[in-house]
Motif scaffolding. Structure first.
Motif, PDB file in Angstrom:
ATOM      1  N   SER A 125       0.832  -1.200   0.000  1.00 24.78           N
ATOM      2  CA  SER A 125       0.000   0.000   0.000  1.00 24.78           C
ATOM      3  C   SER A 125       0.867   1.250   0.000  1.00 24.78           C
ATOM      4  O   SER A 125       1.907   1.309   0.672  1.00 24.78           O
ATOM      5  CB  SER A 125      -0.909  -0.001   1.236  1.00 24.78           C
ATOM      6  N   GLU A 126       0.426   2.258  -0.739  1.00 24.90           N
ATOM      7  CA  GLU A 126       1.137   3.543  -0.746  1.00 24.90           C
ATOM      8  C   GLU A 126       0.977   4.256   0.588  1.00 24.90           C
ATOM      9  O   GLU A 126       1.920   4.891   1.085  1.00 24.90           O
ATOM     10  CB  GLU A 126       0.609   4.441  -1.872  1.00 24.90           C
ATOM     11  N   ASN A 127      -0.210   4.162   1.199  1.00 25.85           N
ATOM     12  CA  ASN A 127      -0.433   4.798   2.502  1.00 25.85           C
ATOM     13  C   ASN A 127       0.440   4.167   3.590  1.00 25.85           C
ATOM     14  O   ASN A 127       0.935   4.866   4.483  1.00 25.85           O
ATOM     15  CB  ASN A 127      -1.907   4.686   2.903  1.00 25.85           C
ATOM     16  N   LYS A 179       3.904   5.644   3.158  1.00 28.13           N
ATOM     17  CA  LYS A 179       3.987   6.997   3.722  1.00 28.13           C
ATOM     18  C   LYS A 179       4.026   6.957   5.250  1.00 28.13           C
ATOM     19  O   LYS A 179       4.835   7.652   5.879  1.00 28.13           O
ATOM     20  CB  LYS A 179       2.767   7.813   3.274  1.00 28.13           C
ATOM     21  N   SER A 180       3.169   6.132   5.838  1.00 24.95           N
ATOM     22  CA  SER A 180       3.065   6.073   7.306  1.00 24.95           C
ATOM     23  C   SER A 180       4.355   5.569   7.942  1.00 24.95           C
ATOM     24  O   SER A 180       4.824   6.116   8.941  1.00 24.95           O
ATOM     25  CB  SER A 180       1.898   5.172   7.716  1.00 24.95           C
ATOM     26  N   LEU A 230       4.559  12.645   4.546  1.00 28.49           N
ATOM     27  CA  LEU A 230       3.201  12.164   4.300  1.00 28.49           C
ATOM     28  C   LEU A 230       2.725  12.584   2.910  1.00 28.49           C
ATOM     29  O   LEU A 230       1.794  11.994   2.355  1.00 28.49           O
ATOM     30  CB  LEU A 230       2.249  12.703   5.371  1.00 28.49           C
ATOM     31  N   LYS A 231       3.377  13.620   2.351  1.00 30.13           N
ATOM     32  CA  LYS A 231       3.061  14.060   0.992  1.00 30.13           C
ATOM     33  C   LYS A 231       4.081  13.554  -0.021  1.00 30.13           C
ATOM     34  O   LYS A 231       3.734  13.087  -1.100  1.00 30.13           O
ATOM     35  CB  LYS A 231       3.002  15.587   0.941  1.00 30.13           C
ATOM     36  N   GLY A 274       5.993   7.735  -1.365  1.00 35.94           N
ATOM     37  CA  GLY A 274       5.011   7.009  -2.153  1.00 35.94           C
ATOM     38  C   GLY A 274       5.667   5.897  -2.945  1.00 35.94           C
ATOM     39  O   GLY A 274       6.832   5.551  -2.730  1.00 35.94           O
TER      40      GLY A 274
END
Length: 378
Positions: free
Chosen positions: A88-90, A93-94, A153-154, A157
């Motif tokens: 997952s991309e999220n 980031k996390s 967080l931005k 990815g």
């Protein structure tokens, strides 16, 4: 011919096999870090009270190191085993966000520890870190770390790139994606200044922390010499100051001024073992030994932090500058040193266990109580 999806999976499996030694080491290190920091948190939240504030930062550092250990090992494991089929991309980031926050928080917290020890050991009659200042320091460090980690967080990815995949005699170029600090939308114009700033902050923190603890180390070295009379007088003065500031963080400057006026001869008499005061002498020596052990303990924590972070930073810079593609054992060695900052999250609790007599004593009592309870249940 394998499809693009099948090729991604096969490439990830090849990468996973290549980094298997590194994966095993990461998992072992993660287990040690989780267990050690978990025990420290348990002991300091339920069984150990710290009235003087000397150990104030220890449970906070253990919590941060626990988060850093879990997030780092999880990220390393996914990168090793699922590099081209990242879940997952999220999640990407996390994990990067947590790694930067916990790493920065831990590093700056160690700087605060160095400052606290410097004030106690080298400036015993100056302004100390009271409960209020310690809380302000923790809040400021948290907000600062949160601030420079938030952009990830931005930025972070799944970055797309081309890879050559060979099956039998056929070679094809396929498009793959992997978790990276920059998802590919921002480029070097954004990422180089950002990571350059992070590297600069890390170096500044390392230099400042080392600079604070150098005079502390010198003072500890002097007090360890039994032939240094001046060192004993310094310790005696610090012990008198500790009796005031440790029991009450809000002690007045008038009380501290009274201590400084105590003649050195009186202090020497009161702590001289040849005088008929064996109990007081033993208590004074015990306090001196405890202070020295705590100072040496914090010194080792700082040394581990400096060595682990410098190793990772130097490896990162070398990898970025050279851009050499490594394979086999060279790749494993590179990843080992690249992730060497994980040692900072793992080693601290075991340093407490070795040097902190109070922590070790309470842990021993807890283990004995558990064993007795289990024996009665049987």
């Amino acid at each position: 011919m394998a499809s693009s999806t099948d090729a991604d999976i096969l490439l990830s499996e090849q990468h996973s096999k290549q980094l298997l030694p590194n994966t095993v080491l990461d998992l072992i290190a993660g287990a040690f870090g989780f267990f050690g920091n978990g025990i420290v948190l348990l002991m300091y939240t339920r069984y150990i009270t710290d009235k003087s504030g000397t150990r104030y930062f220890i449970p906070i550092l253990a919590l941060v190191d626990l988060i850093g250990c879990v997030s780092s090992v999880s990220s390393f494991h996914l990168d090793n085993t699922m590099r081209y089929v990242y879940p997952s991309e999220n999640l990407c980031k996390s994990l990067f966000f947590l790694i930067i926050v916990s790493g920065g928080f831990s590093a700056h917290l160690i700087f605060a520890i160095a400052l606290q020890r410097y004030l106690i050991i080298c400036r015993p009659f100056g302004q100390q870190m009271t409960q209020r200042y310690r809380r302000i320091a923790v809040l400021a460090i948290f907000l600062f770390s949160l601030g420079y980690a938030a952009p990830l967080l931005k930025f972070a990815g799944l970055k797309e790139t081309g890879k050559r995949y060979t099956e039998g005699n056929d070679t094809q170029k396929i498009s793959v994606s992997f978790c990276y600090f920059d998802g590919g939308s921002y480029g070097s114009r954004v990422m180089l200044p950002y990571f350059g700033t992070l590297l600069l902050l890390s170096f500044i923190n390392i230099i400042a922390t080392s600079g604070l603890y150098i005079p502390v180390t010198k003072t500890i070295y002097k007090t360890l010499s039994p032939f240094n009379g001046a060192a004993y007088r310094v310790n005696n003065l610090q012990d008198e100051e500790t009796r005031v500031t440790s029991t009450d963080d809000h002690s007045s400057s008038f009380e501290q001024a009274k201590i400084t006026e105590i003649p050195r001869q009186d202090l020497t008499k009161r702590t001289n073992c040849s005088e008929p005061q064996p109990t007081a002498c033993r208590e004074s020596n015990h306090k001196q030994q405890t202070r020295r052990k705590l100072s040496i303990m914090f010194l080792l924590i700082i040394v581990v932090y400096v060595v682990s972070y410098l190793t990772s930073l130097i490896t990162q810079i070398h990898t970025f500058v050279t851009g050499i593609r490594l394979t086999g054992y060279r790749l494993n060695i590179n990843f080992f040193f690249l992730r060497f900052n994980l040692l900072n999250h793992i080693a601290n609790p075991y340093i407490y266990w070795f040097y902190d007599v109070k922590f070790r004593g309470e842990l021993k009592k807890l283990c004995c109580r558990r064993l007795q309870k289990n024996s009665f249940d049987l």
